[in-house]
Write a protein that holds these residues in place. Sequence first.
Motif, short mmCIF file in Angstrom:
data_model
loop_
_atom_site.label_atom_id
_atom_site.label_comp_id
_atom_site.label_asym_id
_atom_site.label_seq_id
_atom_site.Cartn_x
_atom_site.Cartn_y
_atom_site.Cartn_z
N ALA A 1 -4.31 15.91 -3.89
CA ALA A 1 -5.76 16.08 -3.76
C ALA A 1 -6.44 16.11 -5.13
CB ALA A 1 -6.08 17.35 -2.99
N GLN A 2 -5.81 16.76 -6.10
CA GLN A 2 -6.37 16.78 -7.45
C GLN A 2 -6.36 15.39 -8.07
OE1 GLN A 2 -3.66 19.76 -8.92
NE2 GLN A 2 -5.30 21.30 -9.08
N ALA A 3 -5.31 14.65 -7.80
CA ALA A 3 -5.22 13.29 -8.34
C ALA A 3 -6.31 12.41 -7.75
CB ALA A 3 -3.84 12.70 -8.05
N VAL A 4 -6.56 12.54 -6.45
CA VAL A 4 -7.62 11.76 -5.80
C VAL A 4 -8.97 12.12 -6.41
CG1 VAL A 4 -8.87 11.42 -3.63
CG2 VAL A 4 -6.37 11.35 -3.66
N ALA A 5 -9.21 13.40 -6.62
CA ALA A 5 -10.47 13.84 -7.22
C ALA A 5 -10.63 13.28 -8.62
CB ALA A 5 -10.53 15.36 -7.25
N ALA A 6 -9.55 13.24 -9.39
CA ALA A 6 -9.61 12.70 -10.75
C ALA A 6 -9.93 11.21 -10.73
CB ALA A 6 -8.28 12.95 -11.48
N VAL A 7 -9.35 10.48 -9.81
CA VAL A 7 -9.63 9.05 -9.69
C VAL A 7 -11.10 8.84 -9.34
CG1 VAL A 7 -9.18 6.98 -8.31
CG2 VAL A 7 -7.27 8.36 -9.15
N LEU B 1 0.83 -1.21 0.00
CA LEU B 1 0.00 0.00 0.00
C LEU B 1 0.86 1.26 0.00
CD1 LEU B 1 -2.79 1.25 0.04
CD2 LEU B 1 -2.78 1.03 2.53
N ASP B 2 1.92 1.26 0.80
CA ASP B 2 2.84 2.41 0.82
C ASP B 2 3.46 2.63 -0.55
OD1 ASP B 2 2.34 2.85 3.50
OD2 ASP B 2 4.20 1.90 4.19
N ASP B 3 3.85 1.55 -1.22
CA ASP B 3 4.43 1.65 -2.56
C ASP B 3 3.42 2.19 -3.57
OD1 ASP B 3 6.79 0.62 -1.51
OD2 ASP B 3 6.52 -1.38 -2.37
N LEU B 4 2.18 1.75 -3.45
CA LEU B 4 1.12 2.23 -4.34
C LEU B 4 0.88 3.72 -4.16
CD1 LEU B 4 -1.13 1.62 -6.39
CD2 LEU B 4 -2.60 1.05 -4.45
N VAL B 5 0.85 4.18 -2.92
CA VAL B 5 0.67 5.60 -2.64
C VAL B 5 1.83 6.41 -3.21
CG1 VAL B 5 0.59 7.32 -0.78
CG2 VAL B 5 -0.80 5.26 -0.63
N ALA B 6 3.04 5.91 -3.05
CA ALA B 6 4.21 6.61 -3.58
C ALA B 6 4.16 6.70 -5.10
CB ALA B 6 5.49 5.90 -3.15
N ARG B 7 3.75 5.62 -5.75
CA ARG B 7 3.62 5.66 -7.23
C ARG B 7 2.55 6.65 -7.65
NH1 ARG B 7 3.81 0.03 -6.72
NH2 ARG B 7 1.66 -0.17 -7.39
N GLY B 8 1.46 6.69 -6.90
CA GLY B 8 0.39 7.64 -7.22
C GLY B 8 0.87 9.08 -7.09
#
Length: 61
Positions: free
Chosen positions: A48-54, A29-36
């Motif tokens: 925050a913009q990336a989360v909204a786009a997802v 999960l930590d690796d996934l967050v870092a890639r995001g």
Amino acid sequence: MSAAAQAEGKTADELLAEAACRYPAHKELDDLVARGRTHAARAGRTPAQAVAAVRETRRGR
């Protein structure tokens, strides 16, 4: 560690074994967050913009 184990009603060994079992999932999960975050930065977006786009993309499915 003993206080934490006692609070959980477990031995220190049980607590360590449980933590060892959970580690791979947390690391993934930590690796996934870092890639995001990396992808968001490359796209010129804040996290925050990336989360909204997802979320917008998922709603459209």
